[in-house]
Design a protein around this motif. Structure first.
Motif, PDB file in Angstrom:
ATOM      1  N   MET A   1     -70.093  34.003 -12.988  1.00 39.41           N
ATOM      2  CA  MET A   1     -70.827  32.740 -13.002  1.00 39.41           C
ATOM      3  C   MET A   1     -69.936  31.601 -13.463  1.00 39.41           C
ATOM      4  N   PRO A   2     -69.753  30.569 -12.630  1.00 34.65           N
ATOM      5  CA  PRO A   2     -69.013  29.387 -13.076  1.00 34.65           C
ATOM      6  C   PRO A   2     -69.788  28.665 -14.185  1.00 34.65           C
ATOM      7  N   GLU A   3     -69.201  27.598 -14.690  1.00 38.56           N
ATOM      8  CA  GLU A   3     -69.912  26.811 -15.685  1.00 38.56           C
ATOM      9  C   GLU A   3     -71.221  26.301 -15.089  1.00 38.56           C
TER      10      GLU A   3
ATOM     11  N   LYS B   1     -71.920  38.735 -15.731  1.00 41.43           N
ATOM     12  CA  LYS B   1     -72.227  37.310 -15.582  1.00 41.43           C
ATOM     13  C   LYS B   1     -71.074  36.450 -16.080  1.00 41.43           C
ATOM     14  N   GLN B   2     -70.467  36.828 -17.194  1.00 41.27           N
ATOM     15  CA  GLN B   2     -69.335  36.073 -17.723  1.00 41.27           C
ATOM     16  C   GLN B   2     -68.190  35.993 -16.728  1.00 41.27           C
ATOM     17  N   LYS B   3     -68.055  37.006 -15.888  1.00 37.97           N
ATOM     18  CA  LYS B   3     -66.946  37.065 -14.941  1.00 37.97           C
ATOM     19  C   LYS B   3     -67.236  36.322 -13.641  1.00 37.97           C
TER      20      LYS B   3
ATOM     21  N   PRO C   1     -73.638  26.444  -8.466  1.00 39.28           N
ATOM     22  CA  PRO C   1     -72.845  25.340  -9.025  1.00 39.28           C
ATOM     23  C   PRO C   1     -71.947  24.662  -8.000  1.00 39.28           C
ATOM     24  N   LYS C   2     -71.382  25.440  -7.078  1.00 38.19           N
ATOM     25  CA  LYS C   2     -70.540  24.843  -6.041  1.00 38.19           C
ATOM     26  C   LYS C   2     -71.373  23.948  -5.117  1.00 38.19           C
TER      27      LYS C   2
ATOM     28  N   ALA D   1     -74.706  32.469  -8.615  1.00 39.14           N
ATOM     29  CA  ALA D   1     -73.315  32.101  -8.874  1.00 39.14           C
ATOM     30  C   ALA D   1     -72.775  31.153  -7.806  1.00 39.14           C
ATOM     31  N   GLU D   2     -73.437  31.085  -6.656  1.00 39.30           N
ATOM     32  CA  GLU D   2     -73.007  30.185  -5.586  1.00 39.30           C
ATOM     33  C   GLU D   2     -73.534  28.762  -5.779  1.00 39.30           C
TER      34      GLU D   2
END
Length: 219
Positions: A122-124, A118-120, A70-71, A67-68
């Motif tokens: 994970m960014p796009e 994951k929906q909560k 994409p940034k 989740a980190e």
């Protein structure tokens, strides 16, 4: 020649050589390397010893780390834009690889919980400009793991390595989200054979269409 790949992913089952190849490509291009570093997952060894009880914790740890990403990719884009150019990123894992592992190792109730979380968190998910899938047999991967002294192989549940290889094959047979370069590492050694690495670079630079198979006959 194709030179504008901004975000390249190298994927493949354990023992396929994705991490060494990712490092080599990052060094060749002089760019950022994103590594999954599974050895840092504190639940992984427990999972190998008792998959039924530790699969969910193992996958949730990987989810939080992914989740980190994409940034980090967005920051690389900002660096490229600031320099009026492109800042390339090479990653040794596909952000959607949980679609391979979660259905394989988690119970249905655990899968439902995982996808909700994951929906909560994970960014796009950014789409790679190129995915390199290292296809290998389970037997060759096991030999590679033993040669490099990976003791985790002795902890794998019976049939685990073959099952994961089968799931990788199934997933990438259907994969169409990004251009895909499939290379069979049973016959190609990108790390120790400079000719094979040059063959890969040539294929990357001249890839046409959405799917390409790399083999020794390309030379």
């Amino acid at each position: 020649m194709q030179t504008d790949y901004r975000y390249i992913v190298v994927e493949g089952p354990i023992g396929s050589g994705k991490s060494p190849l990712s490092r080599k490509l990052a060094e060749h291009f002089g760019c950022t390397l994103l590594s999954e570093q599974p050895e840092q997952n504190p639940f992984l060894e427990q999972f190998y010893l008792n998959a039924a009880n530790h699969g969910l914790a193992t996958e949730l740890y990987f989810l939080l780390r992914r989740a980190e990403v994409p940034k980090l990719i967005a920051e690389a884009d900002e660096i490229g834009n600031a320099n009026h150019g492109m800042h390339r990123v090479v990653s040794d894992f596909l952000l959607e690889k949980d679609q391979i592992f979660v259905p394989t190792i988690l119970r249905e109730d655990e899968q439902a919980l995982y996808w909700q979380l994951k929906q909560k968190v994970m960014p796009e998910i950014p789409v790679p400009d190129l995915v390199i899938y290292l296809q290998t047999s389970a037997g060759a991967a096991e030999q590679q793991l033993r040669q490099r002294g990976d003791n985790h192989i002795n902890l794998f549940p019976p049939g685990y390595l073959q099952q994961i290889h089968d799931e990788y094959h199934r997933y990438f047979y259907l994969y169409d989200r990004a251009p895909l370069l499939i290379a069979n590492t049973d016959e190609l050694d990108f790390i120790n054979n400079p000719e094979h690495f040059d063959l890969l670079l040539h294929a990357i630079a001249n890839l046409r269409g959405s799917r390409h198979y790399l083999n020794l006959s390309e030379r």
